[in-house]
Design a protein around this motif. Structure first.
Motif, PDB file in Angstrom:
ATOM      1  N   PRO A   1       0.827  -1.230   0.000  1.00  0.00           N
ATOM      2  CA  PRO A   1       0.000   0.000   0.000  1.00  0.00           C
ATOM      3  C   PRO A   1       0.854   1.271   0.000  1.00  0.00           C
ATOM      4  O   PRO A   1       0.577   2.210  -0.762  1.00  0.00           O
ATOM      5  N   LEU A   2       1.943   1.288   0.761  1.00  0.00           N
ATOM      6  CA  LEU A   2       2.795   2.497   0.788  1.00  0.00           C
ATOM      7  C   LEU A   2       3.517   2.691  -0.539  1.00  0.00           C
ATOM      8  O   LEU A   2       3.731   3.818  -0.999  1.00  0.00           O
ATOM      9  N   ASP A   3       3.853   1.558  -1.206  1.00  0.00           N
ATOM     10  CA  ASP A   3       4.509   1.667  -2.526  1.00  0.00           C
ATOM     11  C   ASP A   3       3.560   2.307  -3.541  1.00  0.00           C
ATOM     12  O   ASP A   3       3.964   3.072  -4.412  1.00  0.00           O
ATOM     13  N   LEU A   4       2.277   1.952  -3.443  1.00  0.00           N
ATOM     14  CA  LEU A   4       1.296   2.517  -4.384  1.00  0.00           C
ATOM     15  C   LEU A   4       1.208   4.033  -4.181  1.00  0.00           C
ATOM     16  O   LEU A   4       1.240   4.814  -5.137  1.00  0.00           O
ATOM     17  N   LEU A   5       1.146   4.444  -2.910  1.00  0.00           N
ATOM     18  CA  LEU A   5       1.052   5.880  -2.608  1.00  0.00           C
ATOM     19  C   LEU A   5       2.317   6.608  -3.073  1.00  0.00           C
ATOM     20  O   LEU A   5       2.248   7.683  -3.683  1.00  0.00           O
ATOM     21  N   GLU A   6       3.475   5.981  -2.837  1.00  0.00           N
ATOM     22  CA  GLU A   6       4.738   6.600  -3.265  1.00  0.00           C
ATOM     23  C   GLU A   6       4.801   6.691  -4.775  1.00  0.00           C
ATOM     24  O   GLU A   6       5.196   7.712  -5.345  1.00  0.00           O
ATOM     25  N   GLY A   7       4.356   5.601  -5.442  1.00  0.00           N
ATOM     26  CA  GLY A   7       4.368   5.584  -6.908  1.00  0.00           C
ATOM     27  C   GLY A   7       3.478   6.672  -7.482  1.00  0.00           C
ATOM     28  O   GLY A   7       3.881   7.415  -8.392  1.00  0.00           O
ATOM     29  N   VAL A   8       2.278   6.836  -6.920  1.00  0.00           N
ATOM     30  CA  VAL A   8       1.362   7.883  -7.398  1.00  0.00           C
ATOM     31  C   VAL A   8       2.000   9.257  -7.192  1.00  0.00           C
ATOM     32  O   VAL A   8       1.957  10.125  -8.057  1.00  0.00           O
ATOM     33  N   SER A   9       2.679   9.432  -6.049  1.00  0.00           N
ATOM     34  CA  SER A   9       3.295  10.745  -5.763  1.00  0.00           C
ATOM     35  C   SER A   9       4.429  11.037  -6.747  1.00  0.00           C
ATOM     36  O   SER A   9       4.797  12.191  -6.945  1.00  0.00           O
ATOM     37  N   ALA A  10       4.972   9.979  -7.383  1.00  0.00           N
ATOM     38  CA  ALA A  10       6.041  10.181  -8.383  1.00  0.00           C
ATOM     39  C   ALA A  10       5.463  10.330  -9.791  1.00  0.00           C
ATOM     40  O   ALA A  10       6.227  10.530 -10.748  1.00  0.00           O
ATOM     41  N   GLY A  11       4.141  10.174  -9.927  1.00  0.00           N
ATOM     42  CA  GLY A  11       3.498  10.342 -11.236  1.00  0.00           C
ATOM     43  C   GLY A  11       3.116   9.062 -11.937  1.00  0.00           C
ATOM     44  O   GLY A  11       2.810   9.060 -13.129  1.00  0.00           O
TER      45      GLY A  11
END
Ligand SMILES: Nc1nc2cc3nc(NCCc4ccc(CCO)cc4)[nH]c3cc2c(=O)[nH]1
Ligand SMILES: [Zn+2]
Length: 372
Positions: free
Chosen positions: A253-263
């Motif tokens: 779940p944190l990877d998904l949020l981080e990925g979205v924050s990177a575009g």
């Protein structure tokens, strides 16, 4: 009339984008998580379950479906949508990663990759063209090019030579199925390992080829979270902003949020479905393992904030019993919840980008999942 591959951005919040991707089997609202259905099924769930939890697209796998039941057999049954009775979009991975990660014995050449079937040991060969032909037979809405995913720790020279071959393979895939020659769209895959200059080189070479989207490959291969995020934030914002960005095989779940924050716009990972089968369940308060003795007489739902069938109808005590008894229903109820959780998280992410509160949402989950 919208065309497969159309990608419309409706809102942004920092690097995060809220968009719609058009495919031949319908529109996909991004950011999106794709449940993994390697062999044409998301293990233990029916298409009805997946529609109920609003799964917009699932992932199938060229390598597995080619070996069994055979892409030609699926084609004779009308393609994977008809065969598996899944009416929404399907993305198929090209098999590159599976050959490199599942097979010890394989021979790699400019022509393609030779490998043995994990089912009966028979010898097979994937050229870039063959990998595309298989995906044409499967009828997937989004096809991935055949690429080489170099292992974690590959040296710079090997990584450089590999990315150059992956670019040549990508060109062969596109030439074999030119843009607009059918309703299926095709994504290139950026490689380059953990070398920032090679990641840029791979991207510069691939953006010359007319793909409808671009994936970030070569991550989630055993590296640390920090190393993944470092490459992610370096390359994602540099990828064409008017096309979807897909981060392969990721993640928590944190990877998904981080990925979205990177575009990043699209994700897939076996984690929610595989962890469900070993009792690791994702909740709004963090991860729990249902087999723990503390849940033996716990009559509360798995996650009070979750609206899924599992959380509305069963207690932790019952879910623990099913797991300890190795009952099939344990797989089903746990998988249903984990995928519902991932899809609901993406729904929250889409809404947060629309109303400019993505940073707050990310902080909330970082607090809940801080203990890892
Ligand atoms: N064509 C192509 N496909 C890929 C698929 C991938 N999938 C991953 N990682 C998945 C790793 C992964 C495997 C299992 C579990 C659950 C159990 O812990 C979680 C993550 N990395 C990947 C990289 C590539 C790639 O470069 N090219
Ligand atoms: Zn639930």
């Amino acid at each position: 009339m919208s065309t497969p591959g159309d990608f419309k951005i409706h809102a942004t919040d920092g690097e995060a984008r809220r968009a719609t991707l058009t495919t031949a089997h319908g529109d996909i609202q991004t950011p999106i998580f794709m449940p993994v259905g390697t062999q044409g099924t998301v293990k233990s769930l029916t298409p009805l379950d997946l529609e109920e939890m609003d799964a917009q697209i699932i992932l199938g796998n060229t390598y597995h479906l080619y070996l069994r039941p055979g892409d030609d057999l699926v084609a004779r049954r009308g393609g994977l949508h008809k065969f598996a009775n899944w009416k929404r979009p399907i993305l198929t991975d090209s098999g590159g990663f599976q050959v490199f990660s599942l097979q010890e014995i394989r021979k790699l050449s400019e022509e393609g990759v030779e490998f043995r079937s994990y089912i009966d040991g028979s010898k097979h060969f994937f050229s870039p063209e063959k990998a595309i032909d298989i995906q044409k037979n499967l009828g997937s809405d989004i096809m991935m090019v055949l690429d080489e995913c170099v292992g974690y720790g590959a040296d710079k020279d090997y990584t450089n030579k590999s990315l150059e071959m992956t670019t040549r393979w990508a060109k062969r895939c596109r030439d074999h199925y030119p843009k607009g020659s059918g309703g299926q769209i095709m994504f290139g895959i950026v490689q380059g390992g953990f070398y920032k200059d090679l990641r840029e080189k791979s991207l510069e070479q691939l953006r010359e080829i007319d793909f409808e989207g671009f994936a970030i490959g070569g991550l989630s291969v055993g590296e640390s979270t920090k190393e993944m995020y470092d490459i992610l934030h370096h390359i994602a914002p540099k990828m064409p902003s008017d096309k979807p960005r897909y981060l392969m095989g990721v993640g928590t779940p944190l990877d998904l949020l981080e990925g979205v924050s990177a575009g990043v716009d699209m994700f897939d990972c076996v984690l929610p479905s595989r962890n469900a089968r070993n009792g690791t369940l994702f909740t709004s308060q963090g991860k729990i393992n249902i087999k723990r003795a503390e849940f033996a007489e716990d009559d509360s739902p798995l996650d009070p904030e979750c609206g899924c069938y599992t959380c509305r109808n069963f207690t932790k005590a019952y879910l623990r019993h099913l797991y300890m008894a190795k009952e099939l229903l344990s797989y089903r109820l746990n998988t249903y919840h984990n995928l519902y959780f991932y899809l609901d998280l993406m729904k929250q992410i889409r809404a947060a980008i629309e109303n400019g509160t993505f940073a707050e949402l990310k902080a909330k989950y970082e607090a809940a999942y801080a203990k890892g």
